[in-house]
Design a protein around this motif. Structure first.
Motif, PDB file in Angstrom:
ATOM      1  N   CYS A  67      42.101 107.593 122.935  1.00  0.00           N
ATOM      2  CA  CYS A  67      41.461 107.150 121.698  1.00  0.00           C
ATOM      3  C   CYS A  67      42.283 107.634 120.504  1.00  0.00           C
ATOM      4  O   CYS A  67      42.919 108.688 120.579  1.00  0.00           O
TER       5      CYS A  67
ATOM      6  N   SER B 153      38.957 111.255 117.005  1.00  0.00           N
ATOM      7  CA  SER B 153      38.421 112.379 117.792  1.00  0.00           C
ATOM      8  C   SER B 153      37.103 112.803 117.146  1.00  0.00           C
ATOM      9  O   SER B 153      37.035 113.820 116.464  1.00  0.00           O
TER      10      SER B 153
ATOM     11  N   PHE C  55      27.967 113.364 117.374  1.00  0.00           N
ATOM     12  CA  PHE C  55      27.249 112.769 118.498  1.00  0.00           C
ATOM     13  C   PHE C  55      26.689 113.798 119.474  1.00  0.00           C
ATOM     14  O   PHE C  55      26.124 113.430 120.503  1.00  0.00           O
TER      15      PHE C  55
ATOM     16  N   SER D 183      31.716 109.465 125.619  1.00  0.00           N
ATOM     17  CA  SER D 183      32.830 108.907 126.392  1.00  0.00           C
ATOM     18  C   SER D 183      34.028 109.846 126.368  1.00  0.00           C
ATOM     19  O   SER D 183      35.162 109.408 126.532  1.00  0.00           O
TER      20      SER D 183
ATOM     21  N   GLY E   6      36.886 105.347 125.306  1.00  0.00           N
ATOM     22  CA  GLY E   6      38.058 105.475 124.452  1.00  0.00           C
ATOM     23  C   GLY E   6      38.165 104.328 123.423  1.00  0.00           C
ATOM     24  O   GLY E   6      37.173 103.723 123.068  1.00  0.00           O
TER      25      GLY E   6
ATOM     26  N   LYS F 240      32.755 103.683 112.994  1.00  0.00           N
ATOM     27  CA  LYS F 240      32.144 105.014 112.961  1.00  0.00           C
ATOM     28  C   LYS F 240      31.703 105.393 111.545  1.00  0.00           C
ATOM     29  O   LYS F 240      32.426 105.163 110.566  1.00  0.00           O
TER      30      LYS F 240
HETATM   31  S1  SF4 Z   1      33.150 107.922 119.678  1.00  0.00           S
HETATM   32 FE1  SF4 Z   1      34.535 106.262 120.185  1.00  0.00          FE
HETATM   33  S2  SF4 Z   1      36.068 106.393 118.555  1.00  0.00           S
HETATM   34 FE2  SF4 Z   1      35.033 108.361 118.550  1.00  0.00          FE
HETATM   35  S3  SF4 Z   1      36.260 109.670 119.939  1.00  0.00           S
HETATM   36 FE3  SF4 Z   1      34.621 108.737 121.172  1.00  0.00          FE
HETATM   37  S4  SF4 Z   1      35.576 106.929 122.066  1.00  0.00           S
HETATM   38 FE4  SF4 Z   1      36.867 107.546 120.304  1.00  0.00          FE
END
Ligand code: SF4
Length: 246
Positions: free
Chosen positions: A31, A34, A38, A50, A92, A145
């Protein structure tokens, strides 16, 4: 160049416009963001559910594909029967590989079979749709995001990338992760991002477990009613709870 794959599996889509549809998930590894928010994996830099696909430290768990035939075969092997299914390209951030030959060939193969391909992206990478017309036939879930991701605004918002997808793809919709605590601030951010655009807006409650989803779902549902947005649940979490990889 090889294509890094975190996992391939068959299931029902759990989020967004296509929730409930039979789908083969092709989750790529790596990705370009970072996100520390969350609330998951508090020990590392990346805090999303993820992380096992986003964080390079999981690289030795990923599989490297050098030819499309093997990847196509592995995708087909997951299917329970010959009924219609979608392919969901996710990560990712899958678009870090958008120029990759193995990926392009695989996309072309399934498009020739009339398989719908949806791409779940953080929408920070600007696609050259003229050079890579395969993406014009895809549907994009633009999971831009917000500040609750913990990521720097300059990195997470790329208006040119958003506009390129809105203008050139077969279809696209927004999918935002919203939490009760920051809901007022997030409302303003969402309206700033969608200004001048007519795409459907889906908002999903933040939460990687049934317990944490419950903390946010009612507030997000009411937020969607108030603003005329679509509500997206996270059906896989309701059914199974936490993903088993985290
Ligand atoms: S939320 Fe999505 S954009 Fe943010 S680090 Fe995780 S996979 Fe990457």
């Amino acid at each position: 160049m090889s294509l890094l794959v975190s996992e391939i599996f068959y299931s029902l889509q759990g989020e967004g416009r296509f929730a409930g549809r039979p789908s083969v998930f092709l989750r790529l590894g790596g990705c370009n963001l970072s996100c520390s928010g969350f609330g998951v994996n508090k020990d590392g830099n990346i805090g999303c559910d993820s992380v096992f696909a986003a964080d390079i430290s999981y690289k030795n768990e990923w599989q490297s594909y050098l030819d499309p035939a093997t990847l196509i075969e592995d995708l087909k092997k997951t299917l329970p029967n010959d009924k219609k299914f979608d392919i969901v390209l996710t990560g990712g951030e899958p678009l870090i590989f958008y120029k990759n030959g193995v990926l392009l060939e695989t996309i072309r193969y399934f498009q020739e079979q009339n398989t719908l391909i949806t791409i779940e992206t953080n929408t920070t990478i600007e696609i050259d749709f003229e050079k890579y017309p395969e993406y014009k036939k895809c549907i994009f879930a633009m999971s831009v995001k917000l500040s609750n991701s913990g990521e720097n605004e300059k990195k997470r918002i790329n208006k040119k990338a958003i506009l390129a997808i809105c203008k050139n793809s077969k279809d696209s919709f927004f999918k935002f992760v919203v939490d009760k605590k920051n809901i007022k601030e997030l409302e303003g951010e969402i309206f700033e991002i969608i200004k001048g655009l007519e795409n459907d807006i889906y908002c999903m409650p933040m939460g990687e477990s049934q317990k944490n989803l419950k903390l946010n779902d009612k507030a997000v549902f009411e937020f969607c009613i108030k603003n005329g947005f679509c509500y997206s649940d996270r059906v896989h979490i309701r059914v199974w709870g936490k993903k088993n990889k985290i």
